[in-house]
Design a protein around this motif. Sequence first.
Motif, PDB file in Angstrom:
ATOM      1  N   VAL A   1       0.245  -1.464  -0.455  1.00  0.00           N
ATOM      2  CA  VAL A   1       0.013  -0.006  -0.258  1.00  0.00           C
ATOM      3  C   VAL A   1       0.940   1.632  -0.379  1.00  0.00           C
ATOM      4  N   ARG A   2       0.459   2.367  -0.586  1.00  0.00           N
ATOM      5  CA  ARG A   2       1.340   3.263  -0.548  1.00  0.00           C
ATOM      6  C   ARG A   2       0.404   4.552  -0.946  1.00  0.00           C
ATOM      7  N   LYS A   3      -0.605   4.387  -1.446  1.00  0.00           N
ATOM      8  CA  LYS A   3      -1.645   5.692  -0.209  1.00  0.00           C
ATOM      9  C   LYS A   3      -2.971   4.836  -0.019  1.00  0.00           C
ATOM     10  N   VAL A   4      -3.498   5.695   0.341  1.00  0.00           N
ATOM     11  CA  VAL A   4      -4.808   5.085   1.556  1.00  0.00           C
ATOM     12  C   VAL A   4      -5.757   6.371   1.690  1.00  0.00           C
ATOM     13  N   THR A   5      -7.187   6.217   1.056  1.00  0.00           N
ATOM     14  CA  THR A   5      -8.172   6.706   1.201  1.00  0.00           C
ATOM     15  C   THR A   5      -9.410   6.638   2.012  1.00  0.00           C
ATOM     16  N   VAL A   6     -10.390   7.217   2.489  1.00  0.00           N
ATOM     17  CA  VAL A   6     -12.262   7.055   2.054  1.00  0.00           C
ATOM     18  C   VAL A   6     -12.879   7.823   1.603  1.00  0.00           C
ATOM     19  N   ALA A   7     -12.635   7.409   0.199  1.00  0.00           N
ATOM     20  CA  ALA A   7     -14.288   8.183  -1.014  1.00  0.00           C
ATOM     21  C   ALA A   7     -15.671   7.632  -0.550  1.00  0.00           C
ATOM     22  N   ASN A   8     -16.485   8.483  -0.881  1.00  0.00           N
ATOM     23  CA  ASN A   8     -17.770   8.326  -1.070  1.00  0.00           C
ATOM     24  C   ASN A   8     -17.773   8.203  -2.331  1.00  0.00           C
ATOM     25  N   PHE A   9     -18.642   6.939  -2.890  1.00  0.00           N
ATOM     26  CA  PHE A   9     -19.017   6.289  -3.669  1.00  0.00           C
ATOM     27  C   PHE A   9     -20.724   6.764  -4.425  1.00  0.00           C
ATOM     28  N   GLY A  10     -21.504   7.132  -4.830  1.00  0.00           N
ATOM     29  CA  GLY A  10     -22.351   7.560  -4.978  1.00  0.00           C
ATOM     30  C   GLY A  10     -23.503   6.686  -6.760  1.00  0.00           C
ATOM     31  N   SER A  11     -23.934   5.871  -6.497  1.00  0.00           N
ATOM     32  CA  SER A  11     -24.539   5.244  -7.675  1.00  0.00           C
ATOM     33  C   SER A  11     -25.071   6.567  -8.600  1.00  0.00           C
ATOM     34  N   CYS A  12     -24.618   5.710 -10.210  1.00  0.00           N
ATOM     35  CA  CYS A  12     -25.643   6.769 -11.402  1.00  0.00           C
ATOM     36  C   CYS A  12     -26.488   6.865 -11.476  1.00  0.00           C
ATOM     37  N   LYS A  13     -26.985   5.151 -10.784  1.00  0.00           N
ATOM     38  CA  LYS A  13     -28.615   4.969 -10.915  1.00  0.00           C
ATOM     39  C   LYS A  13     -29.770   5.198 -10.667  1.00  0.00           C
ATOM     40  N   THR A  14     -29.569   5.684  -9.078  1.00  0.00           N
ATOM     41  CA  THR A  14     -29.728   6.601  -7.989  1.00  0.00           C
ATOM     42  C   THR A  14     -29.308   7.735  -6.951  1.00  0.00           C
ATOM     43  N   ASP A  15     -29.725   9.020  -6.866  1.00  0.00           N
ATOM     44  CA  ASP A  15     -29.943   9.637  -5.552  1.00  0.00           C
ATOM     45  C   ASP A  15     -29.877   9.293  -4.344  1.00  0.00           C
ATOM     46  N   ASP A  16     -30.583   8.241  -4.274  1.00  0.00           N
ATOM     47  CA  ASP A  16     -30.761   7.799  -2.157  1.00  0.00           C
ATOM     48  C   ASP A  16     -29.636   6.690  -2.255  1.00  0.00           C
ATOM     49  N   TYR A  17     -28.436   5.912  -2.824  1.00  0.00           N
ATOM     50  CA  TYR A  17     -27.829   5.379  -2.142  1.00  0.00           C
ATOM     51  C   TYR A  17     -26.230   5.416  -2.425  1.00  0.00           C
ATOM     52  N   SER A  18     -25.314   5.757  -1.826  1.00  0.00           N
ATOM     53  CA  SER A  18     -23.755   6.141  -1.677  1.00  0.00           C
ATOM     54  C   SER A  18     -23.090   5.464  -0.164  1.00  0.00           C
ATOM     55  N   GLU A  19     -22.189   4.839  -0.796  1.00  0.00           N
ATOM     56  CA  GLU A  19     -21.503   4.470   0.318  1.00  0.00           C
ATOM     57  C   GLU A  19     -19.770   4.580   0.547  1.00  0.00           C
ATOM     58  N   ASN A  20     -19.685   4.511   2.028  1.00  0.00           N
ATOM     59  CA  ASN A  20     -18.154   4.648   1.929  1.00  0.00           C
ATOM     60  C   ASN A  20     -16.760   3.535   1.680  1.00  0.00           C
ATOM     61  N   ASP A  21     -15.975   3.489   0.654  1.00  0.00           N
ATOM     62  CA  ASP A  21     -14.835   3.208   0.937  1.00  0.00           C
ATOM     63  C   ASP A  21     -13.443   3.375   0.885  1.00  0.00           C
ATOM     64  N   LEU A  22     -13.006   2.626   1.320  1.00  0.00           N
ATOM     65  CA  LEU A  22     -11.622   2.771   0.915  1.00  0.00           C
ATOM     66  C   LEU A  22     -10.923   2.776  -0.841  1.00  0.00           C
ATOM     67  N   ALA A  23     -10.609   3.554  -0.946  1.00  0.00           N
ATOM     68  CA  ALA A  23      -9.607   3.662  -1.957  1.00  0.00           C
ATOM     69  C   ALA A  23      -7.702   3.520  -1.737  1.00  0.00           C
ATOM     70  N   VAL A  24      -7.606   2.711  -2.576  1.00  0.00           N
ATOM     71  CA  VAL A  24      -6.220   1.954  -2.270  1.00  0.00           C
ATOM     72  C   VAL A  24      -4.651   1.976  -3.692  1.00  0.00           C
ATOM     73  N   LEU A  25      -3.986   2.987  -3.578  1.00  0.00           N
ATOM     74  CA  LEU A  25      -3.056   2.875  -4.703  1.00  0.00           C
ATOM     75  C   LEU A  25      -1.567   2.169  -3.999  1.00  0.00           C
ATOM     76  N   THR A  26      -1.646   0.856  -4.398  1.00  0.00           N
ATOM     77  CA  THR A  26      -0.403   0.068  -4.513  1.00  0.00           C
ATOM     78  C   THR A  26       1.038   0.738  -5.184  1.00  0.00           C
ATOM     79  N   ASN A  27       2.201  -0.200  -4.731  1.00  0.00           N
ATOM     80  CA  ASN A  27       3.353   0.124  -5.243  1.00  0.00           C
ATOM     81  C   ASN A  27       3.578  -0.580  -6.919  1.00  0.00           C
TER      82      ASN A  27
END
Length: 959
Positions: free
Chosen positions: A844-870
Amino acid sequence: MRRFLRPGHDPVRERLKRDLFQFNKTVEHGFPHQPSALGYSPFLRLMAIGTRSGAIKLYGAPGVEFMGLHEENNTVMQIHFIPDQCQLVTLLDDNSLHLWSLKQHGGASELREEHRFTLKGPPGSPPSATQVTAVLPHSSREVLYLGTESGNIFVVELPSFRVLEDRTITPEAVLQRIPEDNCNRRSCELVEALREHPKNPDQILIGYSRALIVLWDLQNNKAIHHFLGSQQLENLYWQRDGSKFISCHYDGSYTQWLVSSDNRQSEPLENTVPYGPFPCKAISKIYWQTTKNGLPYIIFQGGMPRASYGDRHSISVIHGSQQTAFDFTSRVIDFFIIFSSDPAAEFDDPSALVVLAEEELVVIDLKSAGWPAVHPPYLASLHCSAITCSHHVSNIPLKLWERIISAGSKQNIHYSSMPWPIDGGTNIAPDPPQRDLLLTGHEDGTVRFWDASGVCLHLLYKLSTVRVFLTDADPNDNMNTLGEDEWPPLRKVGTFDPYSDDPRLGIQKIYLCKYSGYLAVAGTAGQVLVMELNDEDAEHVVDHAEADLLQDQEGYRWKGHEKLKTRDGPVRFEAGFQPFVLVQCQPPAVVTSLALHSEWKLVAFGTSHGFGLFDHQQKRLVFVKCTLHPSDQLALEGPLSRVKSLKKSLRQSFRRIRRSRVSSRKRRGAGGNASEVQEANAKFDQEALQEMELAPVQRKIEARSAEDSFTGFVRTLYFADTFLRDSSRHCPSLWAGTNGGTVYAFCLRVPPAERRMDEPVRAEQAKEIQLMHRAPVVGILVLDGRSTPLPEPLEVAHDLSKSPDMQGSHQLLVVSEEQFKVFTLPKVSSKLKLKLTALEGCRVRKVTVANFGSCKTDDYSENDLAVLTNLGDIQIISLPFLKLQIRYPCIRKEDVSGIASCVFTKYGQGFYLISPSEFERFSLSTKWLVEPRCIVDMPEVTSNNHVHKSGTENAARKS
């Protein structure tokens, strides 16, 4: 059917992932790396830039951008737009020609390569016979004229690139019409320039390198006039009415020639050496622009005196008694003038000078007094000083945005108010949904604030930390001041300045709180500055505090650079972010981590020696913690020291290899005869293979030794209001992760607001976690009772986030280079972990929490980890169950600087440097996508096709 599904395969989740995640590289921000060619279409009002790597980029109005890439990756040598067409031709250094077209597809324009062609000579002919040196797209839009090194001029049909052999203009045909006593065969070698007559498309001007210039009749295939100069020819330019033309030469002179009506050799009207009488450098390009007041603009590149100014990169503008030599800090690639191309206009009336230098684009307003520069809306020189770090802040409140713009506008008073003159095409991309800032730290101690909301990365404001410190250069020095008798009349232009007064000024970490307006920046020499936004200029004393991270431990001696000296007394600061306190780490090592909590008025900082906490409201040091291991001698040598021990590095490498072999032998079993050992080895290999097949995303992690250097290096700092001592009471806390896999947790007591200035902030160490594999800790995160990451400071107070759930149990996520691990709080017992695959050495080189929203509906989104490796891969990992969702290749694993420069945004986008001057923007989200979407409509073609169309005039039809 269920038994045929892979374990963990959920069709509903798979569909949802398609609605949430999508990888796209969207746009390149900044200045093209290693530009090599420039072109301009007055008809389309578009500019084209070619690079050494074979890229071609078109720019028009802000937001109008196109990019193409030649398959050959060869250097683009020349770019020529086809008159009155949405087409252009590029010449590469492999002598190939390429035809590009702007065509509409899906409601937007796209740049496509239509044809490619390489000029070939007869069998056995040398390469010089067809080596193209000059290209002229004819105003008929039917042919190209190609001048070559051999002196031949070939005619190529468009768009087929078919050579019209019967129309070739050979040196022999030219010499037949010229008296022998004036020239010989060598006079017609190497075609330097081809120019179409501005009033008669049946005539072209041919300039040969040896100063022979011929006006050629295309209809009758004969020379009408010939002109013989005394110096090697560099370039030609027609005057607007076609009665005269200008030639410029290798000796720094230019000559004006009159085109007479009779067929004879013409004598020059005037020969001028603008910076003589001493030997001068060549004038490589020249313009002669007519004006209503009768005084022409003479604009040329080069011509400086060789002895004193031969190393200058200049373009001179002469208008009557006014003369300025614009001095650039990098080599000038090419330039063009924007002026009226209305066929009914009698004069050129130039409005702007556009210069492509090797490291920046500079536009000069020729209409305003003093010829000021125009602030560019794109093609920013990101690397005007080398970028050392970057920081992205999403969704900036309007009030803070306006205050930053206001501070920036006060810095731009020296720029012209002229509208951007390259304004072709129409931007049809939707308006950005929010205001985003990208902050870049630089080697010269500056922080630049960029509008990263849309396609154009636009500079809003520049902050300098230099005024706090004593350096060799006086910040009040004006490099552009000239004496009245200064000759040549040089004037520095542009922003590119790669030289830093002191490398210790370099910015290493930035943290901006968008709600309070507090900004913390930290540098190379252990300096940490806390700033607040002020709308007016101010003069005040910057408070100083020292943080001794070694805590007077014996046996340690700093071998690196000294700390920066500070100015005594009040310091005057411009409107904008103004420092009010400086914390100086001792030893003055590079600050490696930084965190700011604007609600608690605390700033935390870490170096390779330890970390500390500072109360910037009371301006008091709360505590410091030394993290040095007895073996961390390299941490005391500093980044600028040249005495690092190569022997020690090699010794440690061999120790690691030896330990790895010993541990392998122990696992395989000790003792026994050779056949038993061989059998045990085979069995071990088979078991290892099965383990890899059964668990492809996990591996056994080998523990590192505590003797490895830099174990005390503080990689991450994190503030959280959570349960640290017991499950009934939550309290403020500070978490720190080190290179040696250690996590420290401090319980903080922050007095309430009414007693905040009376009582000190207190800290007490509550936890210390040592990861078994000792891999560097790159991220720390606390999840609330709903398994949601804790909100940012003041985010709840501004009603932009829900209050964290303090009823359920909290969880601690520790991300090391090699695994993700979830602990329960406050007991800190292991709950869940994900080992990162390392079949190719993945870390792992970089990690952050990102919020991803659905392109189909505005009612759903979730938090996931975005990770960049070496390896340059980006992985999205779910929270809180740590399930790998998807993996994308993003950056080449060899591109170490690109991986190190990557920064994620809060909504699933990212930036990384693809060159010192360019950011590549990418998106991981289906919902948040910033990319160019523009259209170029075909303007009406004027009835007069005889208007001069050299690709360097402006259709100034836009008011």
